[in-house]
Design an enzyme around this catalytic site. Structure first.
Site, short mmCIF file in Angstrom:
data_model
loop_
_atom_site.label_atom_id
_atom_site.label_comp_id
_atom_site.label_asym_id
_atom_site.label_seq_id
_atom_site.Cartn_x
_atom_site.Cartn_y
_atom_site.Cartn_z
N ASP A 59 10.84 6.20 6.71
CA ASP A 59 9.42 5.92 6.90
C ASP A 59 8.75 6.08 5.54
O ASP A 59 8.66 7.19 5.01
CB ASP A 59 8.83 6.90 7.91
CG ASP A 59 7.34 6.69 8.15
OD1 ASP A 59 6.73 5.87 7.43
OD2 ASP A 59 6.79 7.35 9.05
N SER A 111 0.72 -11.26 -3.22
CA SER A 111 0.21 -12.34 -2.38
C SER A 111 -0.91 -13.06 -3.11
O SER A 111 -1.58 -12.47 -3.96
CB SER A 111 -0.31 -11.76 -1.06
OG SER A 111 -1.09 -12.71 -0.35
N TYR A 136 -6.75 -6.03 3.32
CA TYR A 136 -5.51 -6.72 2.92
C TYR A 136 -5.61 -7.25 1.50
O TYR A 136 -4.72 -7.03 0.67
CB TYR A 136 -5.22 -7.85 3.90
CG TYR A 136 -3.98 -8.66 3.58
CD1 TYR A 136 -2.71 -8.15 3.79
CD2 TYR A 136 -4.10 -9.95 3.07
CE1 TYR A 136 -1.58 -8.89 3.49
CE2 TYR A 136 -2.97 -10.71 2.77
CZ TYR A 136 -1.72 -10.18 2.99
OH TYR A 136 -0.60 -10.91 2.69
N LYS A 161 -3.51 -6.08 -1.90
CA LYS A 161 -2.66 -6.98 -2.66
C LYS A 161 -3.12 -7.09 -4.12
O LYS A 161 -2.29 -7.25 -5.02
CB LYS A 161 -2.63 -8.36 -2.00
CG LYS A 161 -1.85 -8.38 -0.70
CD LYS A 161 -0.41 -7.91 -0.89
CE LYS A 161 0.40 -8.01 0.38
NZ LYS A 161 1.81 -7.52 0.21
N THR A 193 7.85 -15.81 8.40
CA THR A 193 8.38 -14.54 8.88
C THR A 193 8.24 -14.49 10.40
O THR A 193 7.53 -15.30 11.01
CB THR A 193 7.63 -13.35 8.29
OG1 THR A 193 6.26 -13.40 8.74
CG2 THR A 193 7.66 -13.38 6.76
#
Length: 266
Positions: A63, A147, A159, A163, A194
């Site tokens: 983890d 990304s 997000y 990135k 994906t």
């Protein structure tokens, strides 16, 4: 030193699995991390696929939000090999809440923490542990999966910020690593098929062109094999543009165009 040793974080599915398989095609020893041990999208499944493709799999339950677990992972690599040639910082956590359909002020604050703990901080922690091993490696490289969201808004505020941080992490690490002969880059895939993307037809992604997860894996492998790798360190590289530079195709024999080109046409 004839054995090539890689660590791919978050390798049970998606881009991580694609990178692990591309490295397996070249006979690498691939340490793969994830939390799911068995089943179709698990460490066991990835390890079996790596072995079938000619690599040597080293699955490790980890983890990446747990610093002690990450330290145990690198202790295991040190004990078995004493070095590392490639670290692929790929692991990412997607919050359980639907973060794509609401503005940031209507989302729980912890969605930020989820994506930045495993997806940015986790890359720093893995790199911190990896560098002493990479300094003993062959053509050593840290490849961190970024990304196009690092350059402009995509999907969600947290997000995109994460990135952008990934890109800065890769570039700034390269500055301190250069004198030690260790390269660090950020990679921008295009729209990748994906498992998660294929399960979410509601996402605002174009249907074409798409890339397989292994396309990014082939980019990583090409970089790791490049004798002039240090000429590329400290930069953000678009996977499709690396395909043009190194001359590799996706698994279906096509060569998807760079999203940079597509965006410039709009």
């Amino acid at each position: 030193m004839s054995e090539r040793i890689a660590l791919v974080t978050g390798a049970t599915r998606g881009l991580g699995r694609g990178v692990a398989l591309a490295l397996a095609d070249a006979g690498w020893t691939v340490w793969c991390t994830g939390r799911t041990q068995t089943g179709p999208r698990s460490l066991e499944a990835t390890a079996e696929a790596v072995t079938a493709r000619g690599g040597l799999a080293r699955p490790f339950v980890c983890d990446h939000a747990d610093d002690a677990a990450v330290a145990s992972l690198f202790a295991a690599i040190t004990g078995e090999h004493g070095r590392l040639d490639l670290l692929v910082n790929n692991v990412f956590a997607i919050p359980s809440v639907d973060i794509w359909s609401k503005p940031f002020w209507e989302l729980p604050i912890d969605q930020w923490d989820t994506m930045h703990t495993v997806g940015l901080r986790s890359h720093f922690v893995a790199s911190h542990h990896a560098v002493p091993l990479l300094k003993r490696g062959r053509n050593p490289l840290i490849a961190t999966i970024g990304s196009f969201a690092g350059a402009g808004y995509q999907l969600n505020v947290a997000y995109g910020v994460g990135k952008a941080g990934v890109d800065r992490l890769a570039v700034d690490m390269a500055r301190e690593l250069k004198r030690h002969g260790v390269a660090s880059v950020s990679l921008w895939p295009g729209i990748v098929d994906t498992e998660w993307v294929l399960s979410r037809p509601d996402l605002p992604f174009p249907k074409e062109p798409r890339e397989s997860p292994e396309f990014t894996g082939r980019a990583v492998r090409a970089l790791a094999d490049d004798p002039d790798l240090m000429d590329r360190t400290g930069r953000v590289h678009i996977v499709a543009e690396l395909a043009e530079a190194y001359g590799f195709d996706d698994i279906d024999g096509t060569r998807p165009p760079s999203l940079r080109t597509l965006m410039e046409r709009r």
